[in-house]
Design a protein around this motif. Structure first.
Motif, PDB file in Angstrom:
ATOM      1  N   THR A  27       0.898  -1.199  -0.014  1.00  0.00           N
ATOM      2  CA  THR A  27      -0.009  -0.097   0.049  1.00  0.00           C
ATOM      3  C   THR A  27       1.033   1.448   0.009  1.00  0.00           C
ATOM      4  OG1 THR A  27      -0.115  -0.371   2.301  1.00  0.00           O
ATOM      5  CG2 THR A  27      -2.084  -1.108   1.326  1.00  0.00           C
ATOM      6  N   GLN A  28       2.315   1.224   0.226  1.00  0.00           N
ATOM      7  CA  GLN A  28       2.967   2.241   0.299  1.00  0.00           C
ATOM      8  C   GLN A  28       3.691   2.230  -1.185  1.00  0.00           C
ATOM      9  OE1 GLN A  28       2.726   4.992   2.431  1.00  0.00           O
ATOM     10  NE2 GLN A  28       1.142   3.881   3.268  1.00  0.00           N
ATOM     11  N   GLY A  29       3.788   1.390  -1.869  1.00  0.00           N
ATOM     12  CA  GLY A  29       4.434   1.114  -3.170  1.00  0.00           C
ATOM     13  C   GLY A  29       5.548  -0.119  -2.772  1.00  0.00           C
ATOM     14  N   PRO A  30       6.359  -0.267  -4.123  1.00  0.00           N
ATOM     15  CA  PRO A  30       7.080  -1.734  -3.884  1.00  0.00           C
ATOM     16  C   PRO A  30       8.154  -1.484  -3.012  1.00  0.00           C
ATOM     17  CG  PRO A  30       7.772  -0.222  -5.719  1.00  0.00           C
ATOM     18  CD  PRO A  30       6.476   0.548  -5.104  1.00  0.00           C
ATOM     19  N   ILE A  31       8.356  -2.959  -2.376  1.00  0.00           N
ATOM     20  CA  ILE A  31       9.419  -3.031  -1.381  1.00  0.00           C
ATOM     21  C   ILE A  31      10.316  -4.147  -1.687  1.00  0.00           C
ATOM     22  CG2 ILE A  31       8.457  -1.796   0.404  1.00  0.00           C
ATOM     23  CD1 ILE A  31       7.817  -4.590   1.967  1.00  0.00           C
ATOM     24  N   ASN A  32      11.666  -3.993  -1.306  1.00  0.00           N
ATOM     25  CA  ASN A  32      12.668  -4.925  -1.418  1.00  0.00           C
ATOM     26  C   ASN A  32      13.074  -5.385  -0.005  1.00  0.00           C
ATOM     27  OD1 ASN A  32      14.418  -6.832  -2.169  1.00  0.00           O
ATOM     28  ND2 ASN A  32      15.857  -5.146  -3.013  1.00  0.00           N
ATOM     29  N   PHE A  33      12.322  -6.510   0.445  1.00  0.00           N
ATOM     30  CA  PHE A  33      12.577  -7.038   1.798  1.00  0.00           C
ATOM     31  C   PHE A  33      13.738  -7.817   2.195  1.00  0.00           C
ATOM     32  CE2 PHE A  33      11.202  -8.810   5.955  1.00  0.00           C
ATOM     33  CZ  PHE A  33      10.961  -7.778   6.417  1.00  0.00           C
ATOM     34  N   GLY A  78       2.914  -5.026   7.322  1.00  0.00           N
ATOM     35  CA  GLY A  78       2.068  -5.943   7.510  1.00  0.00           C
ATOM     36  C   GLY A  78       1.687  -6.738   6.081  1.00  0.00           C
ATOM     37  N   LEU A  79       1.107  -7.869   6.246  1.00  0.00           N
ATOM     38  CA  LEU A  79       1.020  -8.628   5.114  1.00  0.00           C
ATOM     39  C   LEU A  79      -0.176  -9.523   5.326  1.00  0.00           C
ATOM     40  CD1 LEU A  79       3.545 -10.944   3.198  1.00  0.00           C
ATOM     41  CD2 LEU A  79       1.476 -12.272   4.147  1.00  0.00           C
ATOM     42  N   SER A  80      -0.997  -9.753   4.225  1.00  0.00           N
ATOM     43  CA  SER A  80      -2.099 -10.730   3.976  1.00  0.00           C
ATOM     44  C   SER A  80      -2.138 -11.356   2.619  1.00  0.00           C
ATOM     45  CB  SER A  80      -3.343 -10.210   4.471  1.00  0.00           C
ATOM     46  OG  SER A  80      -4.111  -9.557   3.694  1.00  0.00           O
ATOM     47  N   VAL A  81      -2.914 -12.279   2.651  1.00  0.00           N
ATOM     48  CA  VAL A  81      -2.949 -12.900   1.108  1.00  0.00           C
ATOM     49  C   VAL A  81      -4.021 -12.349   0.562  1.00  0.00           C
ATOM     50  CG1 VAL A  81      -2.039 -15.035   1.921  1.00  0.00           C
ATOM     51  CG2 VAL A  81      -4.579 -15.095   1.628  1.00  0.00           C
ATOM     52  N   ASP A  82      -4.608 -11.315   0.821  1.00  0.00           N
ATOM     53  CA  ASP A  82      -5.536 -10.432  -0.015  1.00  0.00           C
ATOM     54  C   ASP A  82      -4.787  -9.528  -1.001  1.00  0.00           C
ATOM     55  OD1 ASP A  82      -8.168 -10.741   1.585  1.00  0.00           O
ATOM     56  OD2 ASP A  82      -6.542  -9.982   3.156  1.00  0.00           O
ATOM     57  N   PRO A 111       3.755   0.051   5.413  1.00  0.00           N
ATOM     58  CA  PRO A 111       3.017  -0.733   4.108  1.00  0.00           C
ATOM     59  C   PRO A 111       2.480  -2.094   4.501  1.00  0.00           C
ATOM     60  CG  PRO A 111       5.480  -0.624   4.337  1.00  0.00           C
ATOM     61  CD  PRO A 111       5.113   0.070   5.512  1.00  0.00           C
ATOM     62  N   LEU A 112       1.420  -2.340   3.721  1.00  0.00           N
ATOM     63  CA  LEU A 112       0.833  -3.680   3.875  1.00  0.00           C
ATOM     64  C   LEU A 112       0.966  -4.305   2.735  1.00  0.00           C
ATOM     65  CD1 LEU A 112      -1.157  -5.477   5.016  1.00  0.00           C
ATOM     66  CD2 LEU A 112      -3.295  -3.866   4.592  1.00  0.00           C
ATOM     67  N   VAL A 113       1.486  -5.460   2.604  1.00  0.00           N
ATOM     68  CA  VAL A 113       2.165  -6.332   1.464  1.00  0.00           C
ATOM     69  C   VAL A 113       0.812  -6.921   1.088  1.00  0.00           C
ATOM     70  CG1 VAL A 113       3.427  -8.293   0.652  1.00  0.00           C
ATOM     71  CG2 VAL A 113       4.299  -6.672   2.335  1.00  0.00           C
ATOM     72  N   GLU A 114       0.686  -6.997  -0.363  1.00  0.00           N
ATOM     73  CA  GLU A 114      -0.257  -7.930  -1.104  1.00  0.00           C
ATOM     74  C   GLU A 114       0.453  -9.230  -1.409  1.00  0.00           C
ATOM     75  OE1 GLU A 114      -2.027  -7.176  -4.764  1.00  0.00           O
ATOM     76  OE2 GLU A 114      -0.339  -7.668  -5.960  1.00  0.00           O
ATOM     77  N   ASP A 115      -0.274 -10.263  -1.287  1.00  0.00           N
ATOM     78  CA  ASP A 115       0.499 -11.555  -1.394  1.00  0.00           C
ATOM     79  C   ASP A 115      -0.607 -12.590  -2.038  1.00  0.00           C
ATOM     80  OD1 ASP A 115       2.468 -13.324  -1.274  1.00  0.00           O
ATOM     81  OD2 ASP A 115       1.913 -14.099   0.921  1.00  0.00           O
TER      82      ASP A 115
END
Ligand code: BEZ
Length: 239
Positions: A27-33, A78-82, A111-115
């Motif tokens: 939700t805050q753009g791409p990330i490289n984690f 954050g992360l969920s499979v949504d 950021p909330l990761v889409e997965d």
């Protein structure tokens, strides 16, 4: 049809392992984690689903505490499979409509990761089929400034997390690192800490005889010393 990636078990990350790397849309753009987070602590946490009540209460609480964690050099992810549009709609609903326990107008800035492929959730052992094979459990990964996993906590779907405990655990690990000590049960800043076992007989004897400055021994293997709350907070919190 299940693909091999879906059925081949991936080893669970463990404490002391490098945090598994991934690139994702958030939700805050791409990330490289975890590359983007080197130099900071980061808490990567999963939730089962957007638009669900326990998760909503958790996001409101964590978002409200974000600055407090930032003061301790800790970022949140954050992360969920949504998918991304679900995340955006849910966070907008939280901000615009939900009032809960005195929290309102809560903006989730982390950021909330889409997965939707569950690739990241699988890498991190967040899909635990005994609990749910379609949703991530409530996992919490504490990752240190070098990208190493330092603590992992898992909760089931029905149990909302205690964010004061997550903060306590973060400060306790930072205190252990900074002072070379361990922290006892229920430790809070200002409580006595546990000093490492004496390496030589001379030190052990001095310790037991009370000659080592500020150290109290409850037995030869269990010695504590005070570190003031001010000293802990001055060391771990940003100025
Ligand atoms: C909740 O966040 O309320 C929730 C999500 C998935 C299963 C059960 C509860």
């Amino acid at each position: 049809m299940d693909t091999p990636e879906m059925t081949t078990p991936i080893p669970m990350p463990r404490i002391g392992d490098p945090a598994p790397a991934f690139k994702a849309v958030t939700t805050q753009g791409p990330i490289n984690f975890p590359e983007d987070y080197k130099g900071s602590w980061v808490i990567l946490f999963s939730h089962p689903a957007d638009f669900t009540p326990v998760c909503t209460s958790e996001f409101m609480t964590f978002a409200t505490l974000e600055d407090k964690f930032a003061q301790a050099n800790c970022k949140l992810v954050g992360l969920s499979v949504d998918g991304l549009y679900s995340h955006i709609a849910w966070l907008r609903t939280i901000k615009e409509k939900i009032e809960y326990k005195g929290m309102k107008d809560v903006e989730v800035k982390f950021p909330l990761v889409e997965d939707i492929t569950m690739e990241v959730a699988r890498k991190y052992g967040m899909i635990q089929p005994g609990e749910s094979s379609t949703k991530a459990v409530r996992a919490v990964f504490f990752i240190d400034p070098k990208g190493i996993i330092r603590a992992i906590i898992y909760y089931p779907l029905s149990l909302g997390r205690n964010f004061d405990e997550l903060y306590r655990a973060l400060i306790a690990m930072q205190t252990a690192d900074a002072f070379g000590v361990a922290t006892p049960a229920d430790w809070q800043p200002g409580d006595d800490v546990i000093v490492p076992p004496a390496g030589s007989c001379g030190v052990a004897k001095d310790r037991m005889e009370g000659k080592e400055k500020d150290v109290t021994c409850h037995d030869w293997f269990f010695c504590t010393k005070p570190i003031s709350k001010e000293t802990v907070l001055k060391t771990v919190l940003k100025k």
